[in-house]
Design a protein around this motif. Structure first.
Motif, PDB file in Angstrom:
ATOM      1  N   ILE A   1       0.837  -1.202   0.000  1.00  6.78           N
ATOM      2  CA  ILE A   1       0.000   0.000   0.000  1.00  6.78           C
ATOM      3  C   ILE A   1       0.877   1.261   0.000  1.00  6.78           C
ATOM      4  O   ILE A   1       2.013   1.237   0.485  1.00  6.78           O
ATOM      5  CB  ILE A   1      -0.914   0.095   1.257  1.00  6.78           C
ATOM      6  CG1 ILE A   1      -0.908  -1.241   2.023  1.00  6.78           C
ATOM      7  CG2 ILE A   1      -2.309   0.502   0.877  1.00  6.78           C
ATOM      8  CD1 ILE A   1      -1.422  -1.132   3.429  1.00  6.78           C
ATOM      9  N   LYS A   2       0.263   2.323  -0.481  1.00 10.73           N
ATOM     10  CA  LYS A   2       0.935   3.615  -0.565  1.00 10.73           C
ATOM     11  C   LYS A   2       1.103   4.198   0.848  1.00 10.73           C
ATOM     12  O   LYS A   2       0.238   4.050   1.690  1.00 10.73           O
ATOM     13  CB  LYS A   2       0.032   4.503  -1.417  1.00 10.73           C
ATOM     14  CG  LYS A   2       0.494   5.900  -1.644  1.00 10.73           C
ATOM     15  CD  LYS A   2      -0.505   6.595  -2.596  1.00 10.73           C
ATOM     16  CE  LYS A   2      -0.483   8.088  -2.453  1.00 10.73           C
ATOM     17  NZ  LYS A   2      -1.201   8.644  -1.326  1.00 10.73           N
ATOM     18  N   GLN A   3       2.267   4.867   1.057  1.00 13.18           N
ATOM     19  CA  GLN A   3       2.458   5.531   2.350  1.00 13.18           C
ATOM     20  C   GLN A   3       1.491   6.722   2.463  1.00 13.18           C
ATOM     21  O   GLN A   3       1.235   7.400   1.468  1.00 13.18           O
ATOM     22  CB  GLN A   3       3.859   6.130   2.459  1.00 13.18           C
ATOM     23  CG  GLN A   3       4.995   5.160   2.500  1.00 13.18           C
ATOM     24  CD  GLN A   3       6.234   5.880   2.008  1.00 13.18           C
ATOM     25  OE1 GLN A   3       6.255   6.413   0.908  1.00 13.18           O
ATOM     26  NE2 GLN A   3       7.259   5.910   2.834  1.00 13.18           N
ATOM     27  N   LYS A   4       1.035   6.976   3.673  1.00 14.94           N
ATOM     28  CA  LYS A   4       0.218   8.166   3.887  1.00 14.94           C
ATOM     29  C   LYS A   4       1.129   9.403   3.859  1.00 14.94           C
ATOM     30  O   LYS A   4       2.154   9.428   4.546  1.00 14.94           O
ATOM     31  CB  LYS A   4      -0.488   8.048   5.245  1.00 14.94           C
ATOM     32  CG  LYS A   4      -1.606   9.041   5.422  1.00 14.94           C
ATOM     33  CD  LYS A   4      -2.146   9.012   6.832  1.00 14.94           C
ATOM     34  CE  LYS A   4      -3.292   8.028   6.967  1.00 14.94           C
ATOM     35  NZ  LYS A   4      -3.932   8.130   8.301  1.00 14.94           N
ATOM     36  N   GLN A   5       0.748  10.394   3.057  1.00 16.42           N
ATOM     37  CA  GLN A   5       1.569  11.609   2.906  1.00 16.42           C
ATOM     38  C   GLN A   5       1.134  12.638   3.945  1.00 16.42           C
ATOM     39  O   GLN A   5      -0.025  13.062   3.965  1.00 16.42           O
ATOM     40  CB  GLN A   5       1.389  12.184   1.493  1.00 16.42           C
ATOM     41  CG  GLN A   5       1.690  11.190   0.380  1.00 16.42           C
ATOM     42  CD  GLN A   5       3.159  10.790   0.333  1.00 16.42           C
ATOM     43  OE1 GLN A   5       4.046  11.650   0.354  1.00 16.42           O
ATOM     44  NE2 GLN A   5       3.428   9.486   0.276  1.00 16.42           N
ATOM     45  N   ASP A  21       8.995  11.771  14.920  1.00 20.18           N
ATOM     46  CA  ASP A  21       9.419  10.499  15.539  1.00 20.18           C
ATOM     47  C   ASP A  21       8.497   9.358  15.090  1.00 20.18           C
ATOM     48  O   ASP A  21       8.953   8.256  14.786  1.00 20.18           O
ATOM     49  CB  ASP A  21       9.309  10.544  17.080  1.00 20.18           C
ATOM     50  CG  ASP A  21      10.302  11.487  17.731  1.00 20.18           C
ATOM     51  OD1 ASP A  21      11.280  11.875  17.068  1.00 20.18           O
ATOM     52  OD2 ASP A  21      10.086  11.841  18.923  1.00 20.18           O
ATOM     53  N   ILE A  22       7.190   9.632  15.109  1.00 17.40           N
ATOM     54  CA  ILE A  22       6.223   8.584  14.759  1.00 17.40           C
ATOM     55  C   ILE A  22       6.319   8.253  13.264  1.00 17.40           C
ATOM     56  O   ILE A  22       6.268   7.083  12.873  1.00 17.40           O
ATOM     57  CB  ILE A  22       4.768   9.009  15.131  1.00 17.40           C
ATOM     58  CG1 ILE A  22       4.644   9.276  16.643  1.00 17.40           C
ATOM     59  CG2 ILE A  22       3.751   7.960  14.680  1.00 17.40           C
ATOM     60  CD1 ILE A  22       4.857   8.076  17.526  1.00 17.40           C
ATOM     61  N   ASP A  28       7.201   2.525   6.395  1.00 14.24           N
ATOM     62  CA  ASP A  28       6.410   1.931   5.307  1.00 14.24           C
ATOM     63  C   ASP A  28       4.977   2.457   5.297  1.00 14.24           C
ATOM     64  O   ASP A  28       4.261   2.311   4.320  1.00 14.24           O
ATOM     65  CB  ASP A  28       6.414   0.396   5.435  1.00 14.24           C
ATOM     66  CG  ASP A  28       5.959  -0.054   6.816  1.00 14.24           C
ATOM     67  OD1 ASP A  28       6.185   0.706   7.801  1.00 14.24           O
ATOM     68  OD2 ASP A  28       5.358  -1.139   6.934  1.00 14.24           O
ATOM     69  N   LYS A  29       4.549   3.090   6.394  1.00 11.27           N
ATOM     70  CA  LYS A  29       3.169   3.595   6.460  1.00 11.27           C
ATOM     71  C   LYS A  29       3.069   5.095   6.195  1.00 11.27           C
ATOM     72  O   LYS A  29       2.076   5.566   5.638  1.00 11.27           O
ATOM     73  CB  LYS A  29       2.592   3.328   7.853  1.00 11.27           C
ATOM     74  CG  LYS A  29       2.308   1.866   8.126  1.00 11.27           C
ATOM     75  CD  LYS A  29       1.434   1.738   9.371  1.00 11.27           C
ATOM     76  CE  LYS A  29       0.817   0.365   9.475  1.00 11.27           C
ATOM     77  NZ  LYS A  29       1.823  -0.704   9.575  1.00 11.27           N
ATOM     78  N   LYS A 278      -6.574   3.124  13.852  1.00 13.84           N
ATOM     79  CA  LYS A 278      -6.065   1.743  13.850  1.00 13.84           C
ATOM     80  C   LYS A 278      -4.864   1.708  14.799  1.00 13.84           C
ATOM     81  O   LYS A 278      -4.027   2.580  14.778  1.00 13.84           O
ATOM     82  CB  LYS A 278      -5.617   1.347  12.448  1.00 13.84           C
ATOM     83  CG  LYS A 278      -6.777   1.319  11.469  1.00 13.84           C
ATOM     84  CD  LYS A 278      -6.683   0.134  10.529  1.00 13.84           C
ATOM     85  CE  LYS A 278      -7.961  -0.042   9.759  1.00 13.84           C
ATOM     86  NZ  LYS A 278      -8.367   1.200   9.050  1.00 13.84           N
ATOM     87  N   ARG A 279      -4.789   0.692  15.629  1.00  8.55           N
ATOM     88  CA  ARG A 279      -3.697   0.586  16.598  1.00  8.55           C
ATOM     89  C   ARG A 279      -2.415   0.168  15.902  1.00  8.55           C
ATOM     90  O   ARG A 279      -2.384  -0.852  15.212  1.00  8.55           O
ATOM     91  CB  ARG A 279      -4.045  -0.455  17.668  1.00  8.55           C
ATOM     92  CG  ARG A 279      -5.360  -0.189  18.387  1.00  8.55           C
ATOM     93  CD  ARG A 279      -5.149   0.682  19.587  1.00  8.55           C
ATOM     94  NE  ARG A 279      -6.410   1.036  20.220  1.00  8.55           N
ATOM     95  CZ  ARG A 279      -6.543   2.070  21.038  1.00  8.55           C
ATOM     96  NH1 ARG A 279      -5.501   2.845  21.311  1.00  8.55           N
ATOM     97  NH2 ARG A 279      -7.702   2.336  21.584  1.00  8.55           N
TER      98      ARG A 279
END
Ligand code: NDP
Ligand code: MG
Length: 390
Positions: A1-5, A21-22, A28-29, A278-279
């Motif tokens: 899946i595409k990374q969230k921009q 940091d997150i 990959d996300k 989503k956790r």
């Protein structure tokens, strides 16, 4: 899946750096596609070199050439000025905007992000304090959605998943009580800037740390909760919880109470907001509940911290009231941080400014802009003629 921009509005601050940091934790996300700073060009350049965003924007126009000469060779687009900060929010590639800038300056860019249908991870509570009604109206007309980053509101949001709003009896917002919880009213008159900046549990930017010390931050959070959760202000309460482990609670009509707990660490609500409910798995240390033999809860002392009551007052009076309070507070907090006024005069400046600004019933965006401008002028004048306050 595409990374969230992700666009980070205020990437150089406390929430901004924790957001990066997150983003780093889940490469990959997520990807930082836009970084926006106020004036800290050195840190913005460093962040851009590391994250390679599509664009880096700085509000302070004087820093443009420094930013441009550092980032142009890397193929990163650069812009400066308040208009550029707002314009960049519409960039098609952005999925989510984290509003981590401080104060009124967050309002216009956030409104643009809402109009452009972006998902909003909202840290900049002043946006909802100043113009909650307008923001809520605009959200209904847009595909944009807000997920709160403020820890209390994240806790309430999480506690309300799967619940019907009509079952809410009350929202209970927890407050650490700040650094002056155990000081007397007399002692508050002479506290220093350094004392006020020493928050017992949370490490945050200077402005919100002072708001926590006056407890105006809780009043702002009551206003924020009213607009986020569409709950009657009478049902929103604050309770002092010095350990800052229970981040807030929802009481339901059947007498049941749901709470969300965790360490006092903003990475948690930021992770939850970026995960879009989503956790996301993390290896960082969690809450070890057995370390806490005692979790305390008290009624707030509104005699000693009268500003805690001003949230309900502002919601009841409505119109441009909270906008005036926010503007006067920003000016007063800055004056306190520069040793120009005493801690207890922050409240005096807010009250005097409220008396001098005309009430506007159904403010438009222009009315908010004007109210903010006028309130700042009045508050500055009050500080110059400090004697009036004595
Ligand atoms: P900081 O003071 O640490 O950071 C503020 C950020 O805003 C900096 O990146 C600053 O840039 C940027 N900024 C300042 N002026 C402008 C402007 N005109 N345009 C764009 N960006 C600007 O604040 P915090 O991170 O503590 O707080 C940010 C927001 O999050 C506030 O609204 C606060 O109430 C809220 N919040 C914060 C919490 C915390 O733990 N810190 C907890 C809950 C909510 P620069 O430094 O480059 O000038
Ligand atoms: Mg909070």
């Amino acid at each position: 899946i595409k990374q969230k921009q992700i666009a980070v509005l205020g990437s150089t601050g406390s929430i901004g750096t924790q957001t990066l940091d997150i983003i780093n934790e889940y490469p990959d996300k997520f990807r930082a596609s836009v970084l926006v700073a106020g004036s800290n060009v050195e840190l913005l350049i460093e962040q851009a070199q590391k994250h390679c965003p599509d664009m880096a924007v700085i509000a302070d126009e004087r820093k443009y050439s420094a930013l441009n000469s550092a980032l142009k060779p890397l193929g990163i687009k650069v812009a400066a000025g308040a208009n550029a900060v707002a314009d960049v929010m519409e960039l098609e590639t952005i999925d989510t905007v984290v509003t981590a800038s401080v104060g009124y300056s967050g309002l216009l860019p956030t409104l643009r992000a809402i109009q452009a249908g972006k998902q909003i991870a909202l840290a900049n509570k002043e946006t909802l304090v100043v113009a909650g009604e307008l923001v809520t109206r605009m959200l209904k007309e847009s595909k944009s959605e807000i997920i709160p980053v403020d820890s209390e509101h994240s806790a309430i949001y999480q506690s309300l998943i799967g619940e019907d709003r009509s079952y809410i009896r009350s929202l209970i917002i927890t407050a650490s009580g700040g650094p002056f919880r155990n000081k007397s009213a007399e002692e508050l008159v002479t506290v220093s800037v350094k004392d006020a900046l020493s928050h017992p549990n949370w490490s945050m930017g200077a402005k919100i740390t002072i708001d926590s010390a006056t407890m105006l931050n809780k009043a702002f959070e009551i206003i924020e909760a009213r607009w986020l959760f569409d709950v009657n202000p009478e049902k929103i309460k604050a309770v002092v919880h010095p350990q800052s482990i229970v981040h807030s609670m929802v009481e339901f009509v059947d007498g049941s109470v749901k709470a969300q707990l965790g360490l006092p660490d903003m990475h948690l609500p930021i992770r939850y907001a970026l995960g879009n409910s989503k956790r996301l798995h993390t290896d960082s240390k969690g809450l070890s509940i057995a370390d806490y033999a005692c979790l305390e809860f008290f009624e707030p002392d509104s005699e000693k911290f009268p500003l805690i009551k001003i949230g309900h007052y502002a919601l009841e009076r409505g119109g441009n009231t909270a906008c005036v309070i926010n503007a006067a507070n920003e000016v007063a907090v800055s004056a306190f941080l520069h040793n120009k006024i005493r801690f207890t005069q922050i409240k005096d400046i807010i009250e005097h400014t409220l008396l001098k600004i005309s009430f506007v019933t159904n403010p438009t965006l222009d009315d908010y802009v004007e109210t903010n401008k006028e309130s700042r002028i009045i508050a500055e004048e009050l500080i110059q003629s400090k004697l009036q306050l004595e």
